[in-house]
Design a protein around this motif. Structure first.
Motif, short mmCIF file in Angstrom:
data_model
loop_
_atom_site.label_atom_id
_atom_site.label_comp_id
_atom_site.label_asym_id
_atom_site.label_seq_id
_atom_site.Cartn_x
_atom_site.Cartn_y
_atom_site.Cartn_z
N ASP A 157 81.00 36.46 3.12
CA ASP A 157 79.98 36.57 2.08
C ASP A 157 79.57 38.04 1.98
OD1 ASP A 157 77.83 36.50 0.42
OD2 ASP A 157 76.64 35.10 1.61
N PRO A 158 79.79 38.69 0.83
CA PRO A 158 79.46 40.12 0.70
C PRO A 158 78.01 40.45 1.05
CG PRO A 158 80.76 39.40 -1.18
CD PRO A 158 80.40 38.17 -0.41
N LEU A 159 77.08 39.56 0.69
CA LEU A 159 75.68 39.82 0.99
C LEU A 159 75.43 39.84 2.49
CD1 LEU A 159 72.83 40.34 -0.03
CD2 LEU A 159 72.50 37.86 -0.19
N ALA A 160 76.05 38.91 3.21
CA ALA A 160 75.89 38.87 4.67
C ALA A 160 76.47 40.13 5.30
CB ALA A 160 76.58 37.63 5.24
N VAL A 161 77.60 40.59 4.78
CA VAL A 161 78.21 41.82 5.31
C VAL A 161 77.30 43.01 5.02
CG1 VAL A 161 80.20 43.36 5.21
CG2 VAL A 161 80.53 40.89 5.01
N GLY A 162 76.77 43.06 3.79
CA GLY A 162 75.86 44.15 3.44
C GLY A 162 74.64 44.17 4.33
N MET A 163 74.12 42.99 4.65
CA MET A 163 72.96 42.90 5.54
C MET A 163 73.31 43.39 6.94
SD MET A 163 71.31 39.24 4.40
CE MET A 163 70.39 39.09 2.86
N ARG A 164 74.49 43.05 7.40
CA ARG A 164 74.89 43.51 8.73
C ARG A 164 75.02 45.03 8.77
NH1 ARG A 164 80.01 41.20 12.33
NH2 ARG A 164 79.38 42.21 14.28
N ALA A 177 78.06 50.40 11.46
CA ALA A 177 78.11 50.13 10.03
C ALA A 177 79.48 50.50 9.46
CB ALA A 177 77.01 50.92 9.31
N LYS A 178 80.03 51.61 9.92
CA LYS A 178 81.36 52.03 9.46
C LYS A 178 82.43 51.02 9.86
CE LYS A 178 80.31 57.00 9.78
NZ LYS A 178 80.66 58.27 10.48
N LYS A 179 82.33 50.51 11.08
CA LYS A 179 83.33 49.55 11.56
C LYS A 179 83.28 48.26 10.75
CE LYS A 179 83.48 51.18 16.36
NZ LYS A 179 83.16 50.85 17.78
N VAL A 180 82.06 47.79 10.48
CA VAL A 180 81.91 46.57 9.68
C VAL A 180 82.49 46.80 8.28
CG1 VAL A 180 80.27 44.98 8.61
CG2 VAL A 180 79.91 45.76 10.96
N TYR A 181 82.18 47.94 7.70
CA TYR A 181 82.67 48.29 6.36
C TYR A 181 84.20 48.28 6.30
CZ TYR A 181 84.09 51.55 2.66
OH TYR A 181 84.73 52.15 1.61
N LYS A 182 84.82 48.98 7.24
CA LYS A 182 86.28 49.08 7.22
C LYS A 182 86.95 47.74 7.50
CE LYS A 182 86.32 53.95 8.64
NZ LYS A 182 86.68 54.92 9.71
N ARG A 183 86.37 46.98 8.42
CA ARG A 183 86.98 45.70 8.79
C ARG A 183 86.85 44.67 7.67
NH1 ARG A 183 84.75 45.24 13.36
NH2 ARG A 183 82.95 43.99 12.77
N LEU A 196 79.56 46.42 -0.41
CA LEU A 196 79.97 47.19 0.76
C LEU A 196 80.12 48.66 0.41
CD1 LEU A 196 80.74 44.19 1.45
CD2 LEU A 196 82.56 45.14 2.88
N TYR A 197 80.75 48.94 -0.74
CA TYR A 197 80.87 50.32 -1.19
C TYR A 197 79.49 50.94 -1.42
CZ TYR A 197 85.88 49.57 -2.22
OH TYR A 197 87.23 49.32 -2.14
N ALA A 198 78.60 50.15 -2.02
CA ALA A 198 77.26 50.66 -2.32
C ALA A 198 76.50 51.02 -1.05
CB ALA A 198 76.47 49.61 -3.12
N VAL A 199 76.56 50.15 -0.06
CA VAL A 199 75.83 50.41 1.19
C VAL A 199 76.43 51.59 1.94
CG1 VAL A 199 75.17 49.46 3.44
CG2 VAL A 199 75.12 47.99 1.41
N MET A 200 77.76 51.63 2.02
CA MET A 200 78.40 52.70 2.80
C MET A 200 78.17 54.06 2.16
SD MET A 200 80.05 52.79 5.70
CE MET A 200 79.07 54.20 6.17
N SER A 201 78.27 54.15 0.85
CA SER A 201 78.03 55.44 0.19
C SER A 201 76.57 55.85 0.35
CB SER A 201 78.41 55.35 -1.30
OG SER A 201 77.68 54.34 -1.97
N TRP A 202 75.67 54.89 0.26
CA TRP A 202 74.23 55.17 0.44
C TRP A 202 73.96 55.69 1.85
CZ3 TRP A 202 70.28 53.44 3.59
CH2 TRP A 202 68.97 53.69 3.17
N ILE A 203 74.58 55.07 2.85
CA ILE A 203 74.39 55.51 4.24
C ILE A 203 74.88 56.94 4.42
CG2 ILE A 203 75.20 55.16 6.61
CD1 ILE A 203 75.12 52.16 6.11
#
Length: 280
Positions: A157-164, A177-183, A196-203
């Motif tokens: 679920d993208p939302l669950a991944v984004g929350m993590r 966060a990077k590991k979760v994003y890549k995996r 996922l792209y939105a959260v990672m770029s924001w971070i």
């Protein structure tokens, strides 16, 4: 899980009966396999039929609550002189009530946990999202700590991944966060990877790495075609870091609690000739 145990028992009975009749090994294996599969699927069908009533109730309650909040916002926008802080407090209270009700309804799914291998993960996913919106982050972190093979919330679920990812950032675990994003990006392709792209770029922007953010955005705009990513990529390419914004993703973005959503706006009242009552 009871469904697996019962299916295995049926398989054992079938195998025993075939052995008693001196059937071939091939027949024993084949009929035993189909006996297990048929029993497992049949149990799964009845479990889904029963649990779907609870899930439908949950969905209907959430949708009804959202409609009530939308009506309040519309009434506020169309009514001059309203108190912005008051409507915001009302909406926050309504949201909390909605999420608490959702958590309570998930208890109705507990009896099915022992019957379905995936029910526990579905319950964990729902509770993760409800507790996250209630800002019960200690509980959220406990739920996420239980992630593993066939355990914890479903990371499809993208939302669950984004929350993590967001919780990893909040806890200072940028590498996590990077590991979760890549995996997880390997499984959430195309538009499904938008959050996922939105959260990672924001971070990356928040941690002072705009070049890394721009690399993420370059992939994001090609993979999703989102104009938000295109604009953010252009901003970072022209050193306009302060103009970076994921507000275009709306509620999906703000549900991660990384930024505060804008307050609802009222419509301006005008006079009979389209002029402001104050004359300007």
């Amino acid at each position: 899980m009871l469904s697996i145990l019962i299916s295995a028992l049926v398989t054992a009975v079938i195998a025993g009966a075939l052995i008693a009749t001196n059937s071939s090994i091939g027949a024993i294996v084949t009929l035993g396999f189909f006996g297990f599969l048929a029993t497992f699927l049949l149990i799964g069908f009845f479990v889904r039929k029963k649990s779907s009533k609870v899930q439908d109730e949950l969905q209907n309650r959430m949708q009804a609550a959202q409609r009530r909040m939308q009506r309040k916002v519309q009434q506020f926008q169309n009514k001059p002189g309203g108190n912005v802080k008051q409507i915001q407090r009302q909406l926050e209270m309504d949201q909390r009530a909605m999420f608490k009700e959702g958590l309570e309804i998930t208890k109705g799914l507990e009896p099915f946990r022992k019957w379905s291998p995936m029910m526990g993960r579905q319950i964990a996913t729902m509770r993760l999202q409800f507790n996250y919106q209630l800002k019960e982050f200690e509980t959220v972190d406990e739920i996420l700590a239980g992630c593993g093979f066939l355990r914890g919330p479903m990371m499809m679920d993208p939302l669950a991944v984004g929350m993590r990812m967001a919780r990893s950032y909040a806890n200072g675990d940028i590498e996590g966060a990077k590991k979760v994003y890549k995996r997880q990006l390997k499984w959430l392709r195309g538009e499904r990877g938008t959050l996922l792209y939105a959260v990672m770029s924001w971070i990356y922007v928040k941690t002072g790495e705009p070049d890394e953010a721009r690399r993420v955005l370059a992939k994001a705009k090609d993979a999703t075609g989102s104009e938000v990513f295109v604009r953010n990529w252009e901003h970072l390419s022209n050193n306009r870091v302060k103009s970076f914004s994921n507000a275009g993703f709306g509620d999906q973005w703000y549900s991660l609690q990384l930024e505060t959503p804008p307050q609802p706006k009222q419509q301006r009242m005008r006079g009979a000739h389209g002029r402001n009552p104050r004359g300007f």
